[in-house]
Design a protein around this motif. Sequence first.
Motif, PDB file in Angstrom:
ATOM      1  N   ILE A  65      66.530  46.370 -23.071  1.00 61.84           N
ATOM      2  CA  ILE A  65      65.655  45.189 -22.938  1.00 61.84           C
ATOM      3  C   ILE A  65      65.268  45.200 -21.349  1.00 61.84           C
ATOM      4  O   ILE A  65      66.178  45.540 -20.661  1.00 61.84           O
ATOM      5  CB  ILE A  65      66.670  43.953 -23.197  1.00 61.84           C
ATOM      6  CG1 ILE A  65      67.142  43.668 -24.524  1.00 61.84           C
ATOM      7  CG2 ILE A  65      65.865  42.722 -22.655  1.00 61.84           C
ATOM      8  CD1 ILE A  65      68.054  42.661 -25.038  1.00 61.84           C
ATOM      9  N   VAL A 125      68.594  36.700 -23.694  1.00 56.27           N
ATOM     10  CA  VAL A 125      68.965  38.213 -23.382  1.00 56.27           C
ATOM     11  C   VAL A 125      70.519  38.214 -23.460  1.00 56.27           C
ATOM     12  O   VAL A 125      71.053  39.004 -24.110  1.00 56.27           O
ATOM     13  CB  VAL A 125      68.491  38.704 -22.228  1.00 56.27           C
ATOM     14  CG1 VAL A 125      68.983  40.070 -21.954  1.00 56.27           C
ATOM     15  CG2 VAL A 125      66.850  39.007 -22.472  1.00 56.27           C
ATOM     16  N   GLN A 159      63.876  43.031 -18.479  1.00 57.97           N
ATOM     17  CA  GLN A 159      63.912  41.681 -18.447  1.00 57.97           C
ATOM     18  C   GLN A 159      63.341  41.231 -17.192  1.00 57.97           C
ATOM     19  O   GLN A 159      63.552  41.855 -15.918  1.00 57.97           O
ATOM     20  CB  GLN A 159      65.258  40.956 -18.649  1.00 57.97           C
ATOM     21  CG  GLN A 159      65.427  39.468 -18.284  1.00 57.97           C
ATOM     22  CD  GLN A 159      66.669  38.989 -18.688  1.00 57.97           C
ATOM     23  OE1 GLN A 159      67.818  39.540 -18.043  1.00 57.97           O
ATOM     24  NE2 GLN A 159      66.893  37.887 -18.808  1.00 57.97           N
ATOM     25  N   VAL A 210      70.525  45.987 -20.344  1.00 53.44           N
ATOM     26  CA  VAL A 210      69.352  45.385 -19.882  1.00 53.44           C
ATOM     27  C   VAL A 210      69.008  45.999 -18.486  1.00 53.44           C
ATOM     28  O   VAL A 210      70.029  46.217 -17.983  1.00 53.44           O
ATOM     29  CB  VAL A 210      69.730  43.954 -19.693  1.00 53.44           C
ATOM     30  CG1 VAL A 210      68.767  43.152 -19.095  1.00 53.44           C
ATOM     31  CG2 VAL A 210      70.114  43.251 -21.184  1.00 53.44           C
ATOM     32  N   CYS A 261      73.507  47.690 -26.578  1.00 56.94           N
ATOM     33  CA  CYS A 261      72.393  46.972 -26.020  1.00 56.94           C
ATOM     34  C   CYS A 261      72.714  47.003 -24.372  1.00 56.94           C
ATOM     35  O   CYS A 261      73.452  46.496 -23.880  1.00 56.94           O
ATOM     36  CB  CYS A 261      72.311  45.540 -26.248  1.00 56.94           C
ATOM     37  SG  CYS A 261      71.248  44.455 -25.633  1.00 56.94           S
TER      38      CYS A 261
END
Length: 132
Positions: free
Chosen positions: A66, A81, A68, A93, A91
């Motif tokens: 992700i 998130v 962000q 970020v 996952c």
Amino acid sequence: VSEPNTAAATTLKKDLKTFLLERQNNQKNASHRPREYCSKCNRPFIQCLCNRLPSQKIKVKTEVRILQHPVEFRRKTVSTVPLIKLVLEKCNVMVGRSFGSELEAVVDDACQRGLVPLLLFPANDAITLENK
């Protein structure tokens, strides 16, 4: 008006003034008290979502990365998130305004491992997977 009544009225005024000032200060202090947050989902206790999250992270074959924006990162109590990180096993970020060589390294690594990187981004001209 006699003297004792005037003294009583003065005392009553002082007591009322003191009471109102204390009440006002208590309200100010209560509104400036920091909110308490859940240590797991990082949301105010009244909005805690932990009882709605799976007990174990969901195992997925896909690696989710992700990207962000820093403004969303700072708004932790409304950002989704952190919840995704609590739910998905793979996952990661990355927080930033632009990712340049960092993102290029992630894409290169994925390609070298035989993976197909996909960018999911909401836009009017976005291409759906079915149309590809």
